[in-house]
Design a protein around this motif. Structure first.
Motif, short mmCIF file in Angstrom:
data_model
loop_
_atom_site.label_atom_id
_atom_site.label_comp_id
_atom_site.label_asym_id
_atom_site.label_seq_id
_atom_site.Cartn_x
_atom_site.Cartn_y
_atom_site.Cartn_z
N GLY A 1 0.80 -1.22 0.00
CA GLY A 1 0.00 0.00 0.00
C GLY A 1 0.83 1.27 0.00
O GLY A 1 0.53 2.22 -0.71
N VAL A 2 1.91 1.28 0.80
CA VAL A 2 2.76 2.47 0.85
C VAL A 2 3.46 2.70 -0.48
O VAL A 2 3.48 3.82 -1.01
CB VAL A 2 3.77 2.36 2.01
CG1 VAL A 2 4.84 3.43 1.92
CG2 VAL A 2 3.05 2.45 3.35
N VAL B 1 -3.18 -0.36 2.92
CA VAL B 1 -2.49 0.16 4.11
C VAL B 1 -3.39 0.02 5.34
O VAL B 1 -2.93 -0.42 6.40
CB VAL B 1 -2.06 1.63 3.90
CG1 VAL B 1 -1.61 2.25 5.22
CG2 VAL B 1 -0.97 1.73 2.87
N VAL B 2 -4.66 0.36 5.22
CA VAL B 2 -5.58 0.28 6.36
C VAL B 2 -5.76 -1.16 6.80
O VAL B 2 -5.66 -1.48 8.00
CB VAL B 2 -6.93 0.93 5.99
CG1 VAL B 2 -7.98 0.64 7.05
CG2 VAL B 2 -6.77 2.42 5.81
N LEU B 3 -6.01 -2.07 5.86
CA LEU B 3 -6.18 -3.48 6.21
C LEU B 3 -4.91 -4.06 6.82
O LEU B 3 -4.97 -4.79 7.81
CB LEU B 3 -6.60 -4.28 4.98
CG LEU B 3 -7.97 -4.01 4.41
CD1 LEU B 3 -8.19 -4.79 3.13
CD2 LEU B 3 -9.05 -4.33 5.42
N GLY B 4 -3.78 -3.74 6.23
CA GLY B 4 -2.51 -4.23 6.77
C GLY B 4 -2.24 -3.71 8.16
O GLY B 4 -1.75 -4.45 9.03
N ALA B 5 -2.58 -2.44 8.42
CA ALA B 5 -2.38 -1.87 9.76
C ALA B 5 -3.28 -2.56 10.78
O ALA B 5 -2.85 -2.83 11.91
CB ALA B 5 -2.64 -0.38 9.73
N ILE B 6 -4.50 -2.86 10.39
CA ILE B 6 -5.40 -3.57 11.30
C ILE B 6 -4.86 -4.96 11.61
O ILE B 6 -4.85 -5.40 12.76
CB ILE B 6 -6.83 -3.65 10.71
CG1 ILE B 6 -7.45 -2.26 10.66
CG2 ILE B 6 -7.71 -4.60 11.52
CD1 ILE B 6 -8.75 -2.21 9.87
N VAL B 7 -4.40 -5.68 10.59
CA VAL B 7 -3.85 -7.02 10.80
C VAL B 7 -2.61 -6.96 11.69
O VAL B 7 -2.47 -7.77 12.61
CB VAL B 7 -3.53 -7.70 9.44
CG1 VAL B 7 -2.74 -8.97 9.64
CG2 VAL B 7 -4.81 -7.98 8.68
N ALA C 1 -10.29 -10.83 13.79
CA ALA C 1 -9.88 -9.90 12.74
C ALA C 1 -9.37 -10.66 11.52
O ALA C 1 -9.73 -10.31 10.38
CB ALA C 1 -8.80 -8.96 13.26
N ASN C 2 -8.56 -11.67 11.72
CA ASN C 2 -8.02 -12.42 10.59
C ASN C 2 -9.12 -13.14 9.82
O ASN C 2 -9.11 -13.15 8.59
CB ASN C 2 -6.97 -13.43 11.06
CG ASN C 2 -5.67 -12.78 11.44
OD1 ASN C 2 -5.44 -11.61 11.13
ND2 ASN C 2 -4.83 -13.51 12.12
#
Length: 153
Positions: free
Chosen positions: A29-30, A63-69, A83-84
């Protein structure tokens, strides 16, 4: 779910798998945000990040999904399990939608087939990790059938 393993001996491996999936989403994402700056927010573009098609919308979502994970993997305590599972299934739904619309104007995430494949893999990694990360007190641990029938001793 009574048939979900509790205190699985490979829990650290699955937690690492969850962390890798989250880290990949954040990195993708970044880099995608950097590469797609100035491009259209949605729709297919010629921008490729790590061999996959993307646009600003999918980069932000990754980025948002990865940060939550990553956050839930760091916290643990069965929050990562839920969450997973839910994020994994959600990512599979997004991948299926994009597979169905990959060569149409409805491809608003800018996916390519390579992106669909990687999205499926990340979603399946998260679901698999979610199935084996459950933690419980030792008094509640037992064979799945024993737990369902309340015969833990």
């Amino acid at each position: 779910m009574a048939h979900t393993p509790v205190n699985h001996p490979l829990r650290p491996l699955y937690r690492a798998l969850s962390f890798v999936a989250g880290a990949y989403l954040v990195v993708f994402g970044v880099i995608g945000l950097i590469q797609t700056s100035g491009e259209s927010f949605t729709g297919a573009s010629d921008v490729r990040v790590l061999g996959q098609g993307t646009n600003v919308l999918w980069s932000i979502l990754a980025v948002v999904l990865g940060a939550i994970v990553l956050a839930t993997a760091a916290i643990g305590r069965n929050l990562d399990v839920e969450a997973n599972k839910y994020l994994g299934w959600g990512i599979l739904v997004v991948g299926s939608y994009e597979l169905a619309t990959s060569r149409t104007d409805a491809n608003f995430f800018g996916f390519t087939i390579a992106t669909v494949v990687v999205t499926y893999l990340v979603g399946l990694m998260l679901i698999t990790a979610g199935l084996y990360l459950k933690v419980a007190p030792q008094s509640e641990v037992g064979a799945p059938r024993q737990v369902r029938e309340g015969r833990t001793a």
